[in-house]
Design an enzyme around this catalytic site. Sequence first.
Site, PDB file in Angstrom:
ATOM      1  N   TYR A 118       0.832  -1.201   0.000  1.00 10.79           N
ATOM      2  CA  TYR A 118       0.000   0.000   0.000  1.00 10.79           C
ATOM      3  C   TYR A 118       0.872   1.258   0.000  1.00 10.79           C
ATOM      4  CZ  TYR A 118      -3.995  -2.984   1.155  1.00 10.79           C
ATOM      5  OH  TYR A 118      -4.986  -3.938   1.143  1.00 10.79           O
ATOM      6  N   LYS A 161       6.773 -13.960   4.112  1.00  6.69           N
ATOM      7  CA  LYS A 161       7.038 -14.853   2.972  1.00  6.69           C
ATOM      8  C   LYS A 161       8.508 -14.675   2.598  1.00  6.69           C
ATOM      9  CE  LYS A 161       5.276 -17.741  -0.066  1.00  6.69           C
ATOM     10  NZ  LYS A 161       4.959 -19.116   0.325  1.00  6.69           N
ATOM     11  N   ASP A 192       1.154 -17.912   3.932  1.00  5.31           N
ATOM     12  CA  ASP A 192       0.123 -18.763   3.315  1.00  5.31           C
ATOM     13  C   ASP A 192      -0.224 -19.933   4.236  1.00  5.31           C
ATOM     14  OD1 ASP A 192       2.728 -19.528   2.834  1.00  5.31           O
ATOM     15  OD2 ASP A 192       2.454 -20.010   0.712  1.00  5.31           O
ATOM     16  N   ASP A 216      -4.145  -7.707   5.985  1.00  2.00           N
ATOM     17  CA  ASP A 216      -5.518  -7.505   5.529  1.00  2.00           C
ATOM     18  C   ASP A 216      -6.139  -8.846   5.162  1.00  2.00           C
ATOM     19  OD1 ASP A 216      -7.701  -5.959   4.945  1.00  2.00           O
ATOM     20  OD2 ASP A 216      -7.098  -5.576   2.873  1.00  2.00           O
ATOM     21  N   ASP A 220      -9.177 -11.114   7.192  1.00  3.99           N
ATOM     22  CA  ASP A 220     -10.417 -11.534   6.521  1.00  3.99           C
ATOM     23  C   ASP A 220     -10.571 -13.057   6.596  1.00  3.99           C
ATOM     24  OD1 ASP A 220     -10.909  -8.891   5.830  1.00  3.99           O
ATOM     25  OD2 ASP A 220     -11.469  -9.349   3.763  1.00  3.99           O
TER      26      ASP A 220
END
Length: 325
Positions: A118, A161, A192, A216, A220
């Site tokens: 972002y 990651k 992941d 984010d 979720d």
Amino acid sequence: MAKVRDIAVVCGDGIGQEVIPIAREVLSCLHPEFEFFPVEVGYGRWKRTGEAMGADELALLKSADAILFGAVTTPPSPDYQSVVVRIRKELDLFANVRPVKGDGFDITVVRENLEGLYSGIEEVGENRATTLRLLTRRECERIARFACSITGPRTLTVGHKANVLKSDVFFREICLHEASVAGVKCNERFIDALCLDVLLHPASYDVIVTTNMFGDILSDVAAYLVGGLGMLPSANIGEDYALFEPVHGSAPDIAGQGVANPVAALRSAALLLRYAGDISGADAVEHAIQQVFSGGIRTRDLGGSAGTKEFGDAVLYELGLKGTT
Ligand code: ATP
């Protein structure tokens, strides 16, 4: 503890217009001394005026002791800059804190809030588009220290990651270093695998620190544990400002129908109360929500039939702030 009296209220777009008035009413009933003032920001304002947020609105947000924020629609257009990302940057809200609490687990996702994917450094050309994933030492250290400070004697998990992304090698090293300096127990997972493991073994996690976009997505995903996006609140914290908002967005598919789940907004109000030092008020709001659920009242996303307002009234009733429902 922050001094809180003046609260900016941004309903924003879509279901923000429906859930935020419920959260605001609970706050004003619990704290009649709070002064609320509305601030218009978002896609609706952009359509009306050509600007999603003006200088006056930004100044109003900065004048508040805390901000209660709904949701803003961000159309996927190259000319439209996300207003919520802009507010986070303008107010230096570097930490995004997302608690996910349920039976037997209590996880807090701490998401770096200002950079990563972002960063806003991006370019769309004819045959190529780029978004720069920027991580600076300053922000990595700030978010790692913040996460350590709220972890205390529990365990901090670093989500990254680093096997693929060099920027995450950098992030990982800083987080592990800060945890060791702070004496905080710390482990790490690839993001992941972490998304899956949080669903399989939620009780194994306390505080998870990760970068902006990963945080984010992870929050979720974790919403699945508690019944979906209508349930999760968040706090955006900076050195000088704080903004409280549901994790969910403006949900255009259900906007205007009066069926949105107001729990995420109510829990965001509870986080605001905690920030203001009213721990018993925050606990009372959480308890009232549980009581309403125990009484069988649920919105449609949770398989019930209650409307947004009906649920909000039931919470006020449980808090002893309203007569019969
Ligand atoms: P935006 O573009 O503003 O991010 P969105 O529709 O892409 O909005 P969300 O608003 O986060 O994304 O929600 C995704 C879906 O989850 C919604 O379309 C809606 O069906 C459901 N949802 C989200 N929040 C709620 C809520 N409070 N109550 C009920 N359903 C919700």
